[in-house]
Structure formats: structure tokens, C-alpha cells
Design a protein around this motif. Structure first.
Motif, PDB file in Angstrom:
ATOM      1  N   UNK A 101       0.819  -1.207   0.000  1.00 52.68           N
ATOM      2  CA  UNK A 101       0.000   0.000   0.000  1.00 52.68           C
ATOM      3  C   UNK A 101       0.855   1.261   0.000  1.00 52.68           C
ATOM      4  N   UNK A 102       1.839   1.389   0.907  1.00 52.56           N
ATOM      5  CA  UNK A 102       2.667   2.596   0.862  1.00 52.56           C
ATOM      6  C   UNK A 102       3.481   2.691  -0.435  1.00 52.56           C
ATOM      7  N   UNK A 103       3.960   1.561  -0.923  1.00 48.47           N
ATOM      8  CA  UNK A 103       4.734   1.570  -2.166  1.00 48.47           C
ATOM      9  C   UNK A 103       3.871   2.013  -3.337  1.00 48.47           C
ATOM     10  N   UNK A 104       2.656   1.502  -3.408  1.00 47.01           N
ATOM     11  CA  UNK A 104       1.749   1.893  -4.489  1.00 47.01           C
ATOM     12  C   UNK A 104       1.459   3.385  -4.433  1.00 47.01           C
ATOM     13  N   UNK A 105       1.252   3.901  -3.240  1.00 44.54           N
ATOM     14  CA  UNK A 105       1.024   5.332  -3.100  1.00 44.54           C
ATOM     15  C   UNK A 105       2.228   6.139  -3.554  1.00 44.54           C
ATOM     16  N   UNK A 106       3.418   5.662  -3.198  1.00 47.28           N
ATOM     17  CA  UNK A 106       4.648   6.352  -3.615  1.00 47.28           C
ATOM     18  C   UNK A 106       4.807   6.313  -5.132  1.00 47.28           C
ATOM     19  N   UNK A 107       4.524   5.161  -5.740  1.00 46.47           N
ATOM     20  CA  UNK A 107       4.628   5.047  -7.203  1.00 46.47           C
ATOM     21  C   UNK A 107       3.611   5.949  -7.894  1.00 46.47           C
ATOM     22  N   UNK A 108       2.421   6.027  -7.351  1.00 45.54           N
ATOM     23  CA  UNK A 108       1.385   6.884  -7.949  1.00 45.54           C
ATOM     24  C   UNK A 108       1.794   8.348  -7.895  1.00 45.54           C
ATOM     25  N   UNK A 109       2.581   8.716  -6.898  1.00 49.45           N
ATOM     26  CA  UNK A 109       3.003  10.101  -6.750  1.00 49.45           C
ATOM     27  C   UNK A 109       4.172  10.508  -7.628  1.00 49.45           C
ATOM     28  N   UNK A 110       4.809   9.556  -8.272  1.00 50.33           N
ATOM     29  CA  UNK A 110       5.936   9.872  -9.151  1.00 50.33           C
ATOM     30  C   UNK A 110       5.451  10.428 -10.482  1.00 50.33           C
ATOM     31  N   UNK A 111       6.287  11.228 -11.116  1.00 46.09           N
ATOM     32  CA  UNK A 111       5.972  11.666 -12.475  1.00 46.09           C
ATOM     33  C   UNK A 111       6.039  10.446 -13.387  1.00 46.09           C
ATOM     34  N   UNK A 112       5.397  10.515 -14.530  1.00 48.89           N
ATOM     35  CA  UNK A 112       5.394   9.382 -15.465  1.00 48.89           C
ATOM     36  C   UNK A 112       6.810   9.006 -15.871  1.00 48.89           C
ATOM     37  N   UNK A 113       7.668   9.990 -16.146  1.00 54.63           N
ATOM     38  CA  UNK A 113       9.040   9.707 -16.559  1.00 54.63           C
ATOM     39  C   UNK A 113       9.838   9.014 -15.477  1.00 54.63           C
ATOM     40  N   UNK A 114       9.702   9.485 -14.240  1.00 52.70           N
ATOM     41  CA  UNK A 114      10.416   8.857 -13.121  1.00 52.70           C
ATOM     42  C   UNK A 114       9.906   7.439 -12.887  1.00 52.70           C
ATOM     43  N   UNK A 115       8.582   7.252 -12.964  1.00 50.83           N
ATOM     44  CA  UNK A 115       7.999   5.924 -12.752  1.00 50.83           C
ATOM     45  C   UNK A 115       8.463   4.960 -13.837  1.00 50.83           C
ATOM     46  N   UNK A 116       8.477   5.401 -15.119  1.00 52.67           N
ATOM     47  CA  UNK A 116       8.952   4.532 -16.204  1.00 52.67           C
ATOM     48  C   UNK A 116      10.375   4.060 -15.928  1.00 52.67           C
ATOM     49  N   UNK A 117      11.263   4.991 -15.583  1.00 57.46           N
ATOM     50  CA  UNK A 117      12.666   4.631 -15.352  1.00 57.46           C
ATOM     51  C   UNK A 117      12.781   3.656 -14.186  1.00 57.46           C
ATOM     52  N   UNK A 118      12.154   3.981 -13.064  1.00 55.69           N
ATOM     53  CA  UNK A 118      12.238   3.127 -11.884  1.00 55.69           C
ATOM     54  C   UNK A 118      11.729   1.718 -12.173  1.00 55.69           C
ATOM     55  N   UNK A 119      10.587   1.611 -12.817  1.00 60.55           N
ATOM     56  CA  UNK A 119       9.992   0.292 -13.035  1.00 60.55           C
ATOM     57  C   UNK A 119      10.685  -0.489 -14.142  1.00 60.55           C
ATOM     58  N   UNK A 120      11.268   0.195 -15.127  1.00 66.57           N
ATOM     59  CA  UNK A 120      12.048  -0.525 -16.139  1.00 66.57           C
ATOM     60  C   UNK A 120      13.300  -1.135 -15.508  1.00 66.57           C
ATOM     61  N   UNK A 121      13.867  -0.452 -14.532  1.00 65.18           N
ATOM     62  CA  UNK A 121      15.034  -0.994 -13.838  1.00 65.18           C
ATOM     63  C   UNK A 121      14.597  -2.088 -12.857  1.00 65.18           C
ATOM     64  N   UNK A 122      13.569  -1.796 -12.054  1.00 64.10           N
ATOM     65  CA  UNK A 122      13.169  -2.715 -10.983  1.00 64.10           C
ATOM     66  C   UNK A 122      12.401  -3.927 -11.476  1.00 64.10           C
ATOM     67  N   UNK A 123      11.482  -3.743 -12.403  1.00 61.80           N
ATOM     68  CA  UNK A 123      10.619  -4.848 -12.817  1.00 61.80           C
ATOM     69  C   UNK A 123      11.039  -5.497 -14.120  1.00 61.80           C
TER      70      UNK A 123
END
Length: 196
Positions: free
Chosen positions: A126-148
Motif C-alpha cells: 500500500x505505501x509503495x503503491x502510493x509512492x509510485x502513484x506520486x511519481x511523475x510518469x518519466x520517473x515511474x517509467x525509469x524506476x519500473x524498467x530498472x526494478x521490474x
């Protein structure tokens, strides 16, 4: 004595598929499951089917513009998928916010096999999802391409068409925001992968 011939490089497959379109199916066989898994984690199972299909359709239609110097098509395909996911940003953000409120993620349940892992993951979801939702689209793309998707910094740069330095700064910013949202003091948290 020579062994079996090595499988063709992605660039060779793309190039040859211009004259022999059926060869493009080799790329699908190599990468469709990975693209689907990534899209499913971002948008859910139903959307993942569509994103995967559309990713390969776009790749097939634009294969004539593929840079033959790129030996691996993986970053190219993830870039297409990320752009398609970006078009569904509202769906992703809505799902992340719902997860942040409820703490229930049916997508993650299929990934967790052991109960210990499930309990630990559900506590942080839940906290992670909230944090991901708060990221800009560009930051989220980079983070998730690296992490997932386990892409390297150069692969993320190639996938998104941005410099490696931008990947590093977006990833650093995203990690800092996520750590802060999860209650960790980013000033005292060293992540050795940031040094890469």
C-alpha cells in the motif's frame, strides 16, 4: 566438430523480417512473456494482453526503422510498451491509488508463492503503491524498467530515447521519493546500484 548454429541476433531477425515477415515471430517468442509480465505488473492482466499485442504490432509495423546497430531488440520493445503504458497513465495511477488505499493487489498475489513473502510484500504494497502513484510518469517509467524489467541504465536510455545521465537522475529522484514515502531517511540510505 562444431555445435549447433547459434540463434540469430535480434537485429538480424528484424532486418531479415523485411523480406520474410514470418521471421518476426522469433522476436515475439523471445520477448513476449517478459513484456506481458512487465505490463501486467503495471496495469493488470487484462491490459497486459492488449499492451503486449500492441507492442509487437507496432514493432512489426515500424521494423523498417529499426537501427541495425542495436544487436538486442529488448530495450526497443520495452520502450514501445512503456509508451503504450504511458498512454494509459490514468489507469495505472488509479490502480496504484486503489492499492494504496486497500492494500490488496491481485496482480502481486500471482507472483508471491510463499506465505512469508506474501505477508512481507502485502505490508509494503500500500505505501509503495502510493509512492509510485506520486511519481511523475518519466520517473515511474525509469524506476519500473530498472526494478521490474531488469533493464540496465543504457537499456533504459535506449528504450525511452533519453541520455543515460537522465536515467540516473530520474532513478535517483524516484528512489529518494519512494524511500521518503516508505519512511526511510534517504540521506542515510546507500544504494550501491546507484554507483553503477
Amino acid at each position: 566438430m562444431t555445435g549447433p548454429p547459434s540463434p540469430p541476433q535480434d537485429a538480424d531477425i528484424v532486418g531479415r523480417s523485411l523480406a520474410e515477415p514470418e521471421l518476426f515471430a522469433l522476436l515475439y517468442d523471445r520477448y513476449a512473456a517478459d513484456i506481458h509480465r512487465y505490463a501486467q505488473r503495471r496495469l493488470g492482466a487484462e491490459a497486459a494482453d492488449d499492451i503486449t499485442a500492441e507492442t509487437f504490432l507496432i514493432a512489426f509495423r515500424t521494423r523498417g526503422r529499426y537501427d541495425p546497430e542495436r544487436s538486442h531488440a529488448r530495450p526497443w520493445l520495452y520502450g514501445i510498451a512503456a509508451n503504450l503504458i504511458g498512454k494509459q497513465r490514468r489507469t495505472e495511477v488509479r490502480a496504484l491509488r486503489a492499492l494504496a488505499r486497500t492494500g490488496h493487489d491481485p496482480v502481486a498475489e500471482s507472483w508471491s508463492e510463499r506465505s512469508d513473502d506474501r505477508v512481507t510484500a502485502q505490508t509494503a504494497q500500500a505505501p509503495l503503491a502510493g509512492a509510485l502513484a506520486g511519481l511523475s510518469a518519466g520517473d515511474r517509467h525509469v524506476l519500473l524498467l530498472v526494478a521490474w524489467a531488469d533493464l540496465t541504465y543504457p537499456e533504459v536510455a535506449e528504450a525511452l530515447g533519453i541520455p543515460v545521465g537522465t536515467v540516473r537522475s530520474r532513478l535517483n529522484r524516484a528512489r529518494r521519493k519512494v524511500r521518503t514515502a516508505l519512511g526511510a531517511d534517504p540521506a542515510f540510505t546507500l544504494d550501491t546500484t546507484e554507483v553503477v
